[in-house]
Write a protein that holds these residues in place. Structure first.
Motif, PDB file in Angstrom:
ATOM      1  N   VAL A 229      24.401  26.871  25.984  1.00  0.00           N
ATOM      2  CA  VAL A 229      24.779  25.804  25.059  1.00  0.00           C
ATOM      3  C   VAL A 229      23.566  24.926  24.800  1.00  0.00           C
ATOM      4  N   PRO A 230      23.563  24.143  23.710  1.00  0.00           N
ATOM      5  CA  PRO A 230      22.350  23.420  23.323  1.00  0.00           C
ATOM      6  C   PRO A 230      22.166  22.036  23.909  1.00  0.00           C
ATOM      7  N   ASP A 231      23.253  21.388  24.362  1.00  0.00           N
ATOM      8  CA  ASP A 231      23.091  19.994  24.783  1.00  0.00           C
ATOM      9  C   ASP A 231      24.090  19.641  25.871  1.00  0.00           C
ATOM     10  N   ALA A 232      23.981  18.411  26.357  1.00  0.00           N
ATOM     11  CA  ALA A 232      24.790  17.970  27.492  1.00  0.00           C
ATOM     12  C   ALA A 232      26.283  17.946  27.170  1.00  0.00           C
ATOM     13  N   ALA A 233      26.629  17.516  25.958  1.00  0.00           N
ATOM     14  CA  ALA A 233      28.044  17.453  25.595  1.00  0.00           C
ATOM     15  C   ALA A 233      28.669  18.849  25.584  1.00  0.00           C
ATOM     16  N   GLU A 234      27.945  19.818  25.011  1.00  0.00           N
ATOM     17  CA  GLU A 234      28.467  21.187  24.992  1.00  0.00           C
ATOM     18  C   GLU A 234      28.504  21.772  26.400  1.00  0.00           C
ATOM     19  N   GLU A 235      27.540  21.415  27.201  1.00  0.00           N
ATOM     20  CA  GLU A 235      27.504  21.882  28.592  1.00  0.00           C
ATOM     21  C   GLU A 235      28.730  21.394  29.350  1.00  0.00           C
ATOM     22  N   ALA A 236      29.063  20.119  29.185  1.00  0.00           N
ATOM     23  CA  ALA A 236      30.218  19.562  29.870  1.00  0.00           C
ATOM     24  C   ALA A 236      31.514  20.202  29.382  1.00  0.00           C
ATOM     25  N   ALA A 237      31.605  20.423  28.073  1.00  0.00           N
ATOM     26  CA  ALA A 237      32.815  21.018  27.515  1.00  0.00           C
ATOM     27  C   ALA A 237      33.019  22.448  28.015  1.00  0.00           C
ATOM     28  N   ALA A 239      31.745  23.802  30.777  1.00  0.00           N
ATOM     29  CA  ALA A 239      32.027  23.774  32.207  1.00  0.00           C
ATOM     30  C   ALA A 239      33.487  23.420  32.470  1.00  0.00           C
ATOM     31  N   ALA A 240      34.022  22.462  31.713  1.00  0.00           N
ATOM     32  CA  ALA A 240      35.416  22.061  31.894  1.00  0.00           C
ATOM     33  C   ALA A 240      36.389  23.168  31.524  1.00  0.00           C
ATOM     34  N   SER A 241      35.982  24.043  30.619  1.00  0.00           N
ATOM     35  CA  SER A 241      36.877  25.132  30.183  1.00  0.00           C
ATOM     36  C   SER A 241      37.028  26.221  31.224  1.00  0.00           C
ATOM     37  N   ALA A 242      36.059  26.336  32.143  1.00  0.00           N
ATOM     38  CA  ALA A 242      36.061  27.365  33.192  1.00  0.00           C
ATOM     39  C   ALA A 242      36.008  28.780  32.629  1.00  0.00           C
ATOM     40  N   LEU A 243      35.511  28.936  31.401  1.00  0.00           N
ATOM     41  CA  LEU A 243      35.416  30.271  30.811  1.00  0.00           C
ATOM     42  C   LEU A 243      34.215  31.047  31.339  1.00  0.00           C
ATOM     43  N   ALA A 244      33.161  30.336  31.738  1.00  0.00           N
ATOM     44  CA  ALA A 244      31.940  30.978  32.217  1.00  0.00           C
ATOM     45  C   ALA A 244      31.755  30.675  33.694  1.00  0.00           C
ATOM     46  N   ASP A 245      31.115  31.594  34.401  1.00  0.00           N
ATOM     47  CA  ASP A 245      30.767  31.352  35.796  1.00  0.00           C
ATOM     48  C   ASP A 245      29.556  30.446  35.908  1.00  0.00           C
ATOM     49  N   GLU A 246      28.728  30.442  34.889  1.00  0.00           N
ATOM     50  CA  GLU A 246      27.511  29.651  34.883  1.00  0.00           C
ATOM     51  C   GLU A 246      27.261  29.142  33.464  1.00  0.00           C
ATOM     52  N   THR A 247      26.894  27.877  33.369  1.00  0.00           N
ATOM     53  CA  THR A 247      26.551  27.278  32.082  1.00  0.00           C
ATOM     54  C   THR A 247      25.087  26.885  32.087  1.00  0.00           C
ATOM     55  N   VAL A 248      24.358  27.314  31.056  1.00  0.00           N
ATOM     56  CA  VAL A 248      22.932  27.032  30.955  1.00  0.00           C
ATOM     57  C   VAL A 248      22.676  26.237  29.676  1.00  0.00           C
ATOM     58  N   ARG A 249      21.986  25.096  29.821  1.00  0.00           N
ATOM     59  CA  ARG A 249      21.631  24.309  28.654  1.00  0.00           C
ATOM     60  C   ARG A 249      20.211  24.686  28.218  1.00  0.00           C
ATOM     61  N   ALA A 250      20.101  25.211  27.001  1.00  0.00           N
ATOM     62  CA  ALA A 250      18.793  25.648  26.518  1.00  0.00           C
ATOM     63  C   ALA A 250      18.860  25.859  25.014  1.00  0.00           C
ATOM     64  N   VAL A 338      43.835  32.544  22.343  1.00  0.00           N
ATOM     65  CA  VAL A 338      44.028  31.102  22.151  1.00  0.00           C
ATOM     66  C   VAL A 338      45.349  30.652  22.759  1.00  0.00           C
ATOM     67  N   ARG A 339      46.378  31.485  22.625  1.00  0.00           N
ATOM     68  CA  ARG A 339      47.682  31.129  23.189  1.00  0.00           C
ATOM     69  C   ARG A 339      47.686  31.158  24.719  1.00  0.00           C
ATOM     70  N   GLU A 340      46.964  32.121  25.302  1.00  0.00           N
ATOM     71  CA  GLU A 340      47.131  32.435  26.725  1.00  0.00           C
ATOM     72  C   GLU A 340      46.030  31.897  27.630  1.00  0.00           C
ATOM     73  N   VAL A 341      44.860  31.555  27.073  1.00  0.00           N
ATOM     74  CA  VAL A 341      43.751  31.096  27.913  1.00  0.00           C
ATOM     75  C   VAL A 341      43.517  29.611  27.637  1.00  0.00           C
ATOM     76  N   PRO A 342      43.902  28.745  28.579  1.00  0.00           N
ATOM     77  CA  PRO A 342      43.811  27.303  28.324  1.00  0.00           C
ATOM     78  C   PRO A 342      42.407  26.832  27.950  1.00  0.00           C
ATOM     79  N   GLY A 343      41.376  27.414  28.569  1.00  0.00           N
ATOM     80  CA  GLY A 343      40.012  26.985  28.266  1.00  0.00           C
ATOM     81  C   GLY A 343      39.620  27.262  26.831  1.00  0.00           C
ATOM     82  N   VAL A 344      40.082  28.386  26.285  1.00  0.00           N
ATOM     83  CA  VAL A 344      39.801  28.696  24.883  1.00  0.00           C
ATOM     84  C   VAL A 344      40.487  27.691  23.974  1.00  0.00           C
ATOM     85  N   ARG A 345      41.747  27.423  24.255  1.00  0.00           N
ATOM     86  CA  ARG A 345      42.494  26.474  23.417  1.00  0.00           C
ATOM     87  C   ARG A 345      41.849  25.085  23.471  1.00  0.00           C
TER      88      ARG A 345
END
Length: 362
Positions: A229-237, A239-250, A338-345
């Motif tokens: 992701v490109p910035d801190a706001a996207e990084e936080a979003a 991470a909160a979704s739990a869709l990825a095991d690792e989030t990298v800001r770059a 979108v219906r079944e994965v809370p992080g995506v929604r």
């Protein structure tokens, strides 16, 4: 049935009879299309309610005309008036639309009925389109463009009836990018069937296509999932979704910087999915992918020449796939995620509310 009859039927299904110039090309490659509202036997006419410009096109229009809504409206109207379709001459891309089926030809194979509220799952770059309201209700702040007019679907077009259990704007946003998770699932599943749990990297992971691709990869049997992701706001979003095991800001346009951020070996992912909406991410994707791996480019900002020559220059033996936006069952898969994965929604609700595009920026 004669050969001429077969050829005529194919021509009609593909929309060749709507090409005004140049002769002999398919509608997507045409300079101008015929927008006559009178339909052929296998066509469908749709009363337009909203255009959804693809993110690359919307970004280009904003860069060219700023935030002036009058200039943006004039630019889009001029494209549609001159070309008979929404086909941005700079980016080569268009988007999709939603509307209500007005008339169905007796030989249409699409299974639509008058009154159906639908989203077109084929590009506006090949869809005959006429705008009649000057886009007066569009404020230019989002790629979702309220519009009035009509569009024509061919026998080989693809459209989906909008689901009743999701808000229309959300459903439109999902369907706009539904090709990405379907292709990602197919690629990841091919590794899983061979007994691997592939590592997957997604560039633009917090955007619409990126979040769906992460969820589809997980469902298909991926091992390690990393989102860029490109910035801190996207990084936080993300991470909160739990869709990825690792989030990298770059910045995914900076291949060496991303290579460094991904670790000592630069990542060496089995599958890399590019869902950014800006150009210049091709080399980073290739460099992050191991020899024998696969890069999926699901971005209208991708340069095939840059990707191919970059892989050659980096001596990377990788398979390069250009996502074409269509896979069998793609709309059902994306809506189910979108219906079944809370992080995506959660990411979609955030992105749609903010007017986000086809994928996250780099």
């Amino acid at each position: 049935m004669t050969a001429a009859t077969v050829a005529a039927g194919t021509s009609s299904r593909l929309g060749l009879h709507r090409v005004r110039e140049p002769a002999g090309v398919l509608p997507q490659a045409a300079l101008r299309l015929d927008t006559d509202p009178r339909i052929a036997a296998d066509e469908v006419r749709v009363d337009v309610a909203c255009l959804n410009l693809d993110a690359a096109s919307f970004r280009q229009l904003r860069e060219a005309h700023g935030t002036d809504p009058e200039a943006l409206r004039a630019a889009v109207c001029a494209i549609v008036r001159d070309r008979g379709k929404m086909h941005n001459p700079v980016t080569g891309s268009g988007g999709m639309l939603i509307g209500t089926v007005a008339e169905v030809g007796p030989a249409s194979p699409l299974g639509l009925r008058p009154g159906d509220r639908v989203a077109t799952l084929v590009s506006l770059t090949l869809t005959p389109l006429e705008i009649t309201d000057g886009l007066r209700d569009w404020d230019g702040r989002s790629e979702r463009v309220p519009a009035r007019g009509h569009a024509i679907l061919f026998g080989r077009s693809v459209a989906a009836v909008l689901p009743g259990d999701l808000p229309g704007e959300l459903a439109l946003s999902v369907l706009d990018v539904c090709g990405a998770p379907a292709l990602t699932e197919r690629v990841v599943a091919s590794y899983a069937r061979a007994g691997a749990a592939p590592s997957v990297l997604v560039l633009g992971a917090s955007g619409k296509s990126g979040s769906l691709s992460l969820a589809a990869a997980r469902r298909a049997g991926a091992g390690r999932l990393t989102g860029v992701v490109p910035d801190a706001a996207e990084e936080a979003a993300l991470a909160a979704s739990a869709l990825a095991d690792e989030t990298v800001r770059a910045d995914a346009r900076d291949a060496l910087a991303l290579h460094t951020r991904l670790g000592p070996d630069g990542g060496e992912f089995d599958v890399t999915v590019v869902c950014t909406d800006v150009a210049g991410c091709e080399h980073a994707a290739v460099l992050a992918t191991r020899d024998g791996g696969t890069v999926v480019f699901f971005s209208m900002a991708t340069s095939f020449a840059t990707a191919a020559l970059g892989a050659e220059g980096l001596a990377r033996d990788v398979t390069l796939l250009i996502g074409n936006g269509y896979q069998p069952g793609h709309s059902d898969l994306a809506l189910a995620l979108v219906r079944e994965v809370p992080g995506v929604r959660a990411l979609f609700d955030r992105t749609v509310g903010a007017g986000g595009g086809r994928g996250g920026t780099p």
